[in-house]
Structure formats: structure tokens, C-alpha cells
Design a protein around this motif. Structure first.
Motif, PDB file in Angstrom:
ATOM      1  N   ILE A   1       0.832  -1.208   0.000  1.00  0.00           N
ATOM      2  CA  ILE A   1       0.000   0.000   0.000  1.00  0.00           C
ATOM      3  C   ILE A   1       0.863   1.253   0.000  1.00  0.00           C
ATOM      4  O   ILE A   1       0.566   2.236  -0.689  1.00  0.00           O
ATOM      5  CB  ILE A   1      -0.959  -0.019   1.204  1.00  0.00           C
ATOM      6  CG1 ILE A   1      -1.930  -1.193   1.075  1.00  0.00           C
ATOM      7  CG2 ILE A   1      -1.730   1.291   1.309  1.00  0.00           C
ATOM      8  CD1 ILE A   1      -2.857  -1.357   2.254  1.00  0.00           C
TER       9      ILE A   1
ATOM     10  N   LYS B   1     -10.395  -1.649  -2.307  1.00  0.00           N
ATOM     11  CA  LYS B   1      -9.366  -2.332  -3.085  1.00  0.00           C
ATOM     12  C   LYS B   1      -9.679  -2.231  -4.576  1.00  0.00           C
ATOM     13  O   LYS B   1      -8.780  -1.986  -5.398  1.00  0.00           O
ATOM     14  CB  LYS B   1      -9.268  -3.791  -2.655  1.00  0.00           C
ATOM     15  CG  LYS B   1      -8.283  -4.611  -3.492  1.00  0.00           C
ATOM     16  CD  LYS B   1      -8.268  -6.063  -3.080  1.00  0.00           C
ATOM     17  CE  LYS B   1      -7.361  -6.887  -3.985  1.00  0.00           C
ATOM     18  NZ  LYS B   1      -7.338  -8.321  -3.597  1.00  0.00           N
TER      19      LYS B   1
ATOM     20  N   ALA C   1      -6.230   4.689   0.012  1.00  0.00           N
ATOM     21  CA  ALA C   1      -5.281   3.802   0.695  1.00  0.00           C
ATOM     22  C   ALA C   1      -5.395   3.942   2.209  1.00  0.00           C
ATOM     23  O   ALA C   1      -5.377   2.943   2.939  1.00  0.00           O
ATOM     24  CB  ALA C   1      -3.858   4.117   0.238  1.00  0.00           C
TER      25      ALA C   1
ATOM     26  N   SER D   1       3.132   5.075   6.241  1.00  0.00           N
ATOM     27  CA  SER D   1       2.701   5.549   4.933  1.00  0.00           C
ATOM     28  C   SER D   1       3.057   7.022   4.733  1.00  0.00           C
ATOM     29  O   SER D   1       3.565   7.413   3.676  1.00  0.00           O
ATOM     30  CB  SER D   1       1.191   5.343   4.779  1.00  0.00           C
ATOM     31  OG  SER D   1       0.751   5.800   3.522  1.00  0.00           O
TER      32      SER D   1
ATOM     33  N   LEU E   1      -0.969  -5.810  -5.236  1.00  0.00           N
ATOM     34  CA  LEU E   1      -2.182  -5.450  -4.506  1.00  0.00           C
ATOM     35  C   LEU E   1      -3.304  -6.428  -4.800  1.00  0.00           C
ATOM     36  O   LEU E   1      -4.025  -6.870  -3.891  1.00  0.00           O
ATOM     37  CB  LEU E   1      -2.594  -4.026  -4.895  1.00  0.00           C
ATOM     38  CG  LEU E   1      -3.832  -3.454  -4.198  1.00  0.00           C
ATOM     39  CD1 LEU E   1      -3.481  -2.997  -2.795  1.00  0.00           C
ATOM     40  CD2 LEU E   1      -4.404  -2.288  -4.994  1.00  0.00           C
TER      41      LEU E   1
ATOM     42  N   VAL F   1      -3.477  -8.197  -1.070  1.00  0.00           N
ATOM     43  CA  VAL F   1      -4.174  -7.276  -0.168  1.00  0.00           C
ATOM     44  C   VAL F   1      -5.651  -7.631  -0.127  1.00  0.00           C
ATOM     45  O   VAL F   1      -6.289  -7.755  -1.180  1.00  0.00           O
ATOM     46  CB  VAL F   1      -3.981  -5.814  -0.617  1.00  0.00           C
ATOM     47  CG1 VAL F   1      -4.766  -4.864   0.295  1.00  0.00           C
ATOM     48  CG2 VAL F   1      -2.505  -5.453  -0.611  1.00  0.00           C
TER      49      VAL F   1
END
Length: 324
Positions: A48, A106, A149, A169, A211, A215
Motif C-alpha cells: 500500500i 481495493k 489507501a 505511509s 495489490l 491485499v
């Protein structure tokens, strides 16, 4: 599945601690979900964060490439390379964020990453400056990656890791300010400015595949509707205000006055003058448009003295004979 305040959310098994009562709504989720290790969540966080870096690189890598683009396209409007990116992102980010809340975060991270790749590829292959601007506008839709995100991290990470994940992040995005120009210089020296956009096109594709594979999707869904009329009005007002800023530097001397450029006036006038045109329910009219129009008028009044002074000064310098 439980419903609260117009949103639906499935239970998060990794937040369940201790025993789960038999027959409860959490029992099936607790049985079916495999336990997630710390290493797994750190890997998800890395994916991410890397995807969020794409937005920062779209600024930090492109800025050093602007002089090369000026030379290649022989243009004096190079500022629109950044303006088109920021404008499309400012308009689209709230809409894409709302769609992510409604349809899955997502899913929309993957869509915005794909848009980022398409826009960068368009610029890399652009034969004219107009195509460059169009590609940057498409690329700007990827600005929604960052808020989506953060929302995804809030929904899927264990509660004990959410603060750490957001901190990492943010720190990762700041790191691109140091690494980005160095990487951009290498690409420009060896591949030209197009190498920068080839890198910006390839990066979200690779991270997007990770991803997609690793994820999890957010279980949260928000039941809501999008105000398309308000979005169109906001976008038009922002576009006209940017046009007004451009007019300030090129305004003719014979139109210099104490008023702002016409496009600034149109930016304020384009918004509804009252709740009548935005009424959805007789007993609960929406008045945000009138408030936004008032704010634009306030900005116009605040900037008028400064801009009129600047235009008057430029007029005086351009016509010295009038002062003799």
C-alpha cells in the motif's frame, strides 16, 4: 452482517480475541479466516505504501523533466503539465473516494492505479503538447490513491497496527522528496523526459499486481448517493478560477481595472444563487452551493486590491509615454 448508520460491515476476524460464542454472527468468520501473521501485515503495508508513492513520484519525478519538455515541444505553457494533473485530481478525488466507499476500496485502488498507468503511458508516447496535457489530466485521477489507501488501511488492519501503518505511509511519501529528484535525474540523463513517464507507467502496474494478489478487500460498504450536479459545478468553478489566474499575467493594458478577470466572476456566478435550484426535498433544501458562492465572492474581494495594483503597475511600465 450488521448495519449501522447507512453502512454495512462484515466482522473482522483478526480483531476477535478470546472465545467466540457459538451461534453468533462472528462464529463463521472466525472459523473461515486463517490467522494472519505480523509478517503478512507488514508485507501488505509495504504494498500500500509503494502504491501511495506513485502519487508523490508524479510530482517529484516530473518537475525535473519540465525543462526537457519545454525544449522538445517549444511551448511557453509548460505550467499546465502540473496544473492539469492537480486540477483533475482535485475534482475527481472526492468522487472516486465516494465510489470506493460504496463499491470497495481495493477495487478502486486498482482502478485508480490503472488510470495512473494509462495517463503516464499517454504522456510517454505523446507526439504533441496537447496530448501531454490530456495524459496528465488522466494521470491526475490517481490522486485519489492516497485517501483510498488510508481508508483501506483503517478497514483491514488489526486495530493495534492502524496507527503504525498510517505513520509509515506518511513517512514513505515524505521520503520520495529526497529519492525522487535523484531518480528523475538518472532517467532524464539516460532516457530523456519520456523515461520518467515510462517509469511512472510501469510502477503502478507492478504494484497493482501485488495489490490484487495479496491485499484483502475492505468489508465496509457505505450506502449513499453521489451529488453529480454539485460535482460538475465544483469542477467548473475550479477550472474557471485557474483560468483567472492565467489571465492575471496576460491581461491587456486596456482592460486593467480594479475588478478581477471575467473568468473569476464566472467562477462565482456559475454556482446557484440560492437553495432553490439545489432543492431535493421540500423540507430540507441543500444550501452548500450558496455558501461556496459566498466564499468565492469573499476571495474575489480579498484579491481585488492586490491584483488591480499589479495590473496597474504592469500597465504603467508598458506605457511610459502616458506618464510623461
Amino acid at each position: 452482517m450488521s448495519e449501522t448508520s447507512g453502512s454495512t460491515m462484515e466482522p473482522r476476524p483478526y480483531d476477535l480475541e478470546g472465545s467466540v460464542a457459538a451461534g453468533s454472527e462472528f462464529e463463521g468468520a472466525a472459523r473461515s479466516a486463517a490467522p494472519r501473521s505480523l509478517a503478512y501485515w507488514l508485507f501488505v503495508l509495504l504494498i500500500i505504501v509503494l502504491l501511495s508513492e506513485e502519487v508523490a513520484y508524479a510530482f517529484n519525478l516530473v518537475t525535473p523533466a519540465l525543462p526537457s519538455m519545454v525544449t522538445n515541444f517549444h511551448t511557453t505553457q509548460i505550467a499546465w503539465v502540473s496544473t492539469a494533473f492537480s486540477l483533475s485530481g482535485a475534482i475527481a478525488a472526492p468522487l472516486l473516494g465516494k465510489l470506493a466507499d460504496m463499491q470497495g476500496k481495493k477495487r478502486w485502488l486498482l482502478i485508480t492505479a490503472a488510470l495512473m498507468a494509462v495517463g503516464s503511458l499517454t504522456v510517454a508516447l505523446a507526439p504533441t503538447f496537447g496530448v501531454v496535457i490530456a495524459g496528465r489530466a488522466i494521470e491526475g485521477l490517481g490522486l485519489a490513491i492516497v485517501p483510498i489507501a488510508y481508508s483501506l488501511m483503517r478497514d483491514i488492519f488489526p486495530k493495534r497496527m492502524i496507527t503504525f501503518a498510517v505513520s509509515v505511509s506518511v513517512a514513505g511519501i515524505g521520503l520520495t522528496g529526497v529519492v525522487g529528484p535523484i531518480f528523475a535525474g538518472y532517467l532524464i540523463d539516460n532516457f530523456g523526459y519520456r523515461g520518467v513517464f515510462w517509469a511512472l507507467a510501469l510502477f503502478p502496474v507492478l504494484v497493482g499486481l501485488l495489490l490484487l494478489a495479496f491485499v484483502p478487500e475492505s468489508p465496509v460498504r457505505v450506502r449513499s448517493a453521489i451529488d453529480w450536479i454539485g460535482a460538475i459545478l465544483l469542477g467548473a468553478a475550479l477550472a474557471l478560477m485557474l483560468l483567472a489566474i492565467g489571465e492575471g499575467a496576460t491581461r491587456n493594458n486596456d482592460t486593467a481595472s480594479s475588478s478581477l478577470p471575467p473568468s473569476m466572476n464566472r467562477a462565482a456566478a456559475i454556482l446557484p444563487s440560492g437553495p432553490r435550484t439545489m432543492r431535493r426535498e421540500p423540507e430540507r433544501p441543500t444550501c452548500w452551493a450558496a455558501d461556496l458562492r459566498t466564499a468565492l465572492n469573499s476571495v474575489r474581494r480579498s484579491l481585488a486590491p492586490w491584483l488591480s495594483k499589479g495590473w496597474s503597475s504592469s500597465s504603467t511600465r508598458a506605457s511610459p509615454s502616458e506618464t510623461v
